[in-house]
Write a protein that holds these residues in place. Sequence first.
Motif, short mmCIF file in Angstrom:
data_model
loop_
_atom_site.label_atom_id
_atom_site.label_comp_id
_atom_site.label_asym_id
_atom_site.label_seq_id
_atom_site.Cartn_x
_atom_site.Cartn_y
_atom_site.Cartn_z
N THR A 153 0.80 -1.21 0.10
CA THR A 153 -0.11 0.05 -0.09
C THR A 153 1.01 1.28 0.03
N PRO A 154 0.66 2.17 -0.91
CA PRO A 154 1.71 3.22 -1.11
C PRO A 154 1.91 4.15 0.42
N MET A 155 0.79 4.24 0.97
CA MET A 155 1.19 5.13 2.30
C MET A 155 1.77 4.28 3.39
N VAL A 156 1.57 3.04 3.46
CA VAL A 156 2.33 1.96 4.13
C VAL A 156 4.01 2.02 3.81
N SER A 157 4.15 1.94 2.31
CA SER A 157 5.52 1.79 1.92
C SER A 157 6.27 2.96 2.29
N ILE A 158 5.63 4.33 2.16
CA ILE A 158 6.34 5.44 2.47
C ILE A 158 6.55 5.60 4.10
N MET A 159 5.60 5.36 4.73
CA MET A 159 5.77 5.39 6.18
C MET A 159 6.97 4.36 6.80
N LEU A 160 7.02 3.07 5.88
CA LEU A 160 8.08 2.09 6.44
C LEU A 160 9.40 2.51 6.14
N VAL A 161 9.30 3.57 4.98
CA VAL A 161 10.92 3.78 4.45
C VAL A 161 11.20 4.94 5.33
N LEU A 162 10.10 5.85 5.69
CA LEU A 162 10.62 6.82 6.66
C LEU A 162 10.90 6.39 8.17
N LEU A 163 10.02 5.29 8.32
CA LEU A 163 10.50 4.63 9.66
C LEU A 163 11.95 4.17 9.68
N THR A 164 12.40 3.24 8.71
CA THR A 164 13.73 2.71 8.40
C THR A 164 14.84 3.86 8.68
N ILE A 165 14.72 4.99 8.08
CA ILE A 165 15.48 5.97 8.11
C ILE A 165 15.91 6.61 9.42
N ALA A 166 14.42 6.74 10.11
CA ALA A 166 14.79 7.46 11.47
C ALA A 166 15.22 6.48 12.45
N VAL A 167 14.85 5.06 12.38
CA VAL A 167 15.32 4.11 13.37
C VAL A 167 16.91 3.84 12.95
N PHE A 168 17.47 3.93 11.97
CA PHE A 168 18.74 3.55 11.73
C PHE A 168 19.51 4.71 12.15
N HIS A 169 19.05 5.94 11.91
CA HIS A 169 19.81 7.14 12.06
C HIS A 169 19.67 7.48 13.59
#
Lengths: 125, 131
Positions: A61-77
């Motif tokens: 789902t587009p919104m989920v993909s976007i949220m997951l990518v944002l989550l990944t960036i924020a988590v690892f940073h």
Amino acid sequence: MSLRSPLGKVRGLGSAKEGVAHWWAQRMTAVALVPLLVWFVASICAMIGADYGAVRDWIATPMVSIMLVLLTIAVFHHAQLGLQVVLEDYVHTEWLKIASIGIVKFAAIGLAVATIFSIVKIALG
Amino acid sequence: MAANNRPLSPHLQVYKPQLTTFMSITHRATGIALAVGTLMLVCWLIAAATGESAFNEVQAFLGSIIGRLLLLGWSFALFYHMCNGLRHLFWDTGKGFEIETAYMTGRVVIAASILLTIGAWLWGYAAMGAI
């Protein structure tokens, strides 16, 4: 007594204005992570028991993909900033400290790229 | 090295353990645990992108007793680190450093993280149809 370095005195410039960059990035990613993780944990709780197809449909789902990518960036940073401070506090052998911080940073980038690639592959696949 | 002969200031063991110090080190410990726990999330997403059999293997591990215990630990660590992180952000505004306030917010953080963990697991089991 002045604590400014001789070079700093000669140049008459202030600090590089980057003294709080690490601290600030840790706070900004923390603020970003609160809504992202509340959303993520709630989504996972609601999806417990879902099979392979349902999970892939959800990720795609587009919104989920976007949220997951944002989550990944924020988590690892956020994680690598935090682990860096832990290593700086407890590892007292200079080369080991630099090497371990380097490994953490490389690992964070590598894992983030692998995670984002997986999300995009499912989203576009 | 000569630096090793320098006198040291009193270390942790001379102080009485307190809620605030315990919560401070727990924040760091949960942060490290969450960084490690993120590896499982990475595995889960990579498996979902790889194929059904890889995904089912990861799901089977997460559903096992060991997997569930790890997830329980990680979910508590996440809620604790998030709640105590908000406490830290509150401190960053320069407020909340009075002893009574620091203890009060500390107790709120512990209670909130336990309640959120229980709530999330009840929700998960309800979603599964187990309760």
